[in-house]
Write an enzyme that holds these catalytic residues in place. Structure first.
Site, PDB file in Angstrom:
ATOM      1  N   GLY A 134       0.817  -1.195   0.000  1.00  0.00           N
ATOM      2  CA  GLY A 134       0.000   0.000   0.000  1.00  0.00           C
ATOM      3  C   GLY A 134       0.859   1.256   0.000  1.00  0.00           C
ATOM      4  O   GLY A 134       1.956   1.280  -0.554  1.00  0.00           O
ATOM      5  N   LEU A 135       0.347   2.301   0.656  1.00  0.00           N
ATOM      6  CA  LEU A 135       1.036   3.593   0.746  1.00  0.00           C
ATOM      7  C   LEU A 135       1.312   4.187  -0.640  1.00  0.00           C
ATOM      8  O   LEU A 135       2.370   4.750  -0.887  1.00  0.00           O
ATOM      9  CB  LEU A 135       2.347   3.466   1.541  1.00  0.00           C
ATOM     10  CG  LEU A 135       2.211   3.029   3.006  1.00  0.00           C
ATOM     11  CD1 LEU A 135       3.585   2.877   3.642  1.00  0.00           C
ATOM     12  CD2 LEU A 135       1.367   4.011   3.790  1.00  0.00           C
ATOM     13  N   CYS A 136       0.354   4.016  -1.545  1.00  0.00           N
ATOM     14  CA  CYS A 136       0.509   4.580  -2.887  1.00  0.00           C
ATOM     15  C   CYS A 136      -0.778   5.298  -3.305  1.00  0.00           C
ATOM     16  O   CYS A 136      -1.221   5.208  -4.452  1.00  0.00           O
ATOM     17  CB  CYS A 136       0.886   3.506  -3.897  1.00  0.00           C
ATOM     18  SG  CYS A 136      -0.107   2.010  -3.845  1.00  0.00           S
ATOM     19  N   GLY A 137      -1.394   5.975  -2.337  1.00  0.00           N
ATOM     20  CA  GLY A 137      -2.590   6.746  -2.634  1.00  0.00           C
ATOM     21  C   GLY A 137      -3.762   5.861  -3.033  1.00  0.00           C
ATOM     22  O   GLY A 137      -3.978   4.787  -2.466  1.00  0.00           O
ATOM     23  N   PHE A 174      -4.111   4.268  -5.817  1.00  0.00           N
ATOM     24  CA  PHE A 174      -3.687   3.422  -6.936  1.00  0.00           C
ATOM     25  C   PHE A 174      -4.467   2.101  -6.977  1.00  0.00           C
ATOM     26  O   PHE A 174      -5.063   1.735  -7.993  1.00  0.00           O
ATOM     27  CB  PHE A 174      -2.183   3.156  -6.811  1.00  0.00           C
ATOM     28  CG  PHE A 174      -1.632   2.179  -7.816  1.00  0.00           C
ATOM     29  CD1 PHE A 174      -1.329   2.587  -9.104  1.00  0.00           C
ATOM     30  CD2 PHE A 174      -1.429   0.859  -7.482  1.00  0.00           C
ATOM     31  CE1 PHE A 174      -0.829   1.693 -10.031  1.00  0.00           C
ATOM     32  CE2 PHE A 174      -0.925  -0.050  -8.397  1.00  0.00           C
ATOM     33  CZ  PHE A 174      -0.624   0.374  -9.676  1.00  0.00           C
TER      34      PHE A 174
END
Length: 294
Positions: A87-90, A92
């Site tokens: 995760g940690l990709c908005g 996406f």
């Protein structure tokens, strides 16, 4: 009002988070450069190979038959969903899941009602999200982005092609993010199988090409069709990888900015709290001195 210790602990915590987001942004930027180079080199080859396959297979329709070209009434559907493992990709991964659900709702509602829509997930996040929503996840390729190469993606493509050839599915769709720039990803929902053929009635004279086949049409298409499908899936995975790094870089940059704004607010609160504490101590000292004097 929070105590000085509580505010100080929050400042330390936000500082640590900001350092992490900065580091993640730098890592994503380094990975993005490599991923962007890979997809820019792959695009022209994949596009030309796809065009050639469509034109050649259309011209050879009467002579060459392939199970990958078989058009059947659509009863069972497989959707290949390309997301990330982390995760940690908005938004996406969320956007891909939403696009998949919209595709099923608009195109395969009847099949979904019968339970005939299955998911082939490349990336852990898509598999987890769609499994929670009650869809059957036929296969999940995890950790493929850590060792991303054509060999690993080829195995996934071969499994999908075999399942379609064996008649387990009547249609296969592909959902992925196409990389445009660091801040923008374009969601694609493309038909993967059966392979598309060019409509002869819509061809222009310029597009009409007489191919000389050596050795034979059958042998060439038998090699060209699987290769083109493998390249098509490999390109989708490369596009998704570049998009993921761009989305993560943007998300971490925004998180770093937000942390900086939060630090300013916390430092202001800390100074006000400290000033209030000092003022209170001074008042207590003055009050004590007045009491002793009296």
């Amino acid at each position: 009002m929070a105590s000085l210790k509580e505010v100080r602990n929050r400042i330390v915590s936000v500082n640590s988070t900001q350092q992490i987001t900065k580091a993640m942004k730098m890592v994503a930027a380094a990975k993005l450069r490599r991923a962007q180079d890979n997809i820019m080199q792959m695009r022209p080859y994949a596009q030309k190979l796809g065009e050639m396959l469509t034109t050649v297979s259309s011209g050879a329709e009467s002579a060459v038959d392939s199970p990958l070209k078989t058009v059947r009434p659509i009863d069972k559907v497989l959707i290949v969903v390309v997301t990330s493992d982390r995760g940690l990709c908005g938004a996406f991964n969320t956007n891909i899941v939403k696009a998949t659900l919209l595709l099923i709702e608009q195109k395969y509602a009847q099949q979904a009602a019968k339970g005939n829509v299955e998911i082939f997930a490349i990336g852990k996040k898509g598999a987890e999200s769609l499994a929670k929503r009650g869809f059957v996840v036929n296969k999940t390729y995890m950790d493929i982005f850590g060792r991303l190469n054509f060999v690993n993606v080829k195995q996934a493509a071969e499994e999908v092609m075999k399942a379609f050839s064996d008649g387990r599915y009547d249609a296969v769709d592909l959902v992925y993010n196409e990389f445009k720039n660091v801040a923008t990803q374009i969601i694609h929902t493309d038909r993967y199988l059966p392979i598309a053929t060019e409509d002869k009635t819509k061809r222009t004279k310029k597009a009409e090409v007489n191919y000389i086949f050596e050795p034979t049409e059958e042998e060439i298409l038998a090699e060209l069709i699987p290769k083109s499908l493998k390249i098509q899936l490999y390109r989708a995975v490369l596009e998704s990888n570049a998009s993921e790094q761009g989305a993560r870089m943007t998300a971490m940059d925004k998180a770093t900015e937000n942390a900086q704004d939060l630090l300013k607010e916390l430092k202001l609160v800390y100074n006000r709290t400290r000033q209030a504490a000092i003022t209170k101590e001074i008042l207590e000292i003055v009050g004590g001195a007045e009491a002793l004097k009296n």
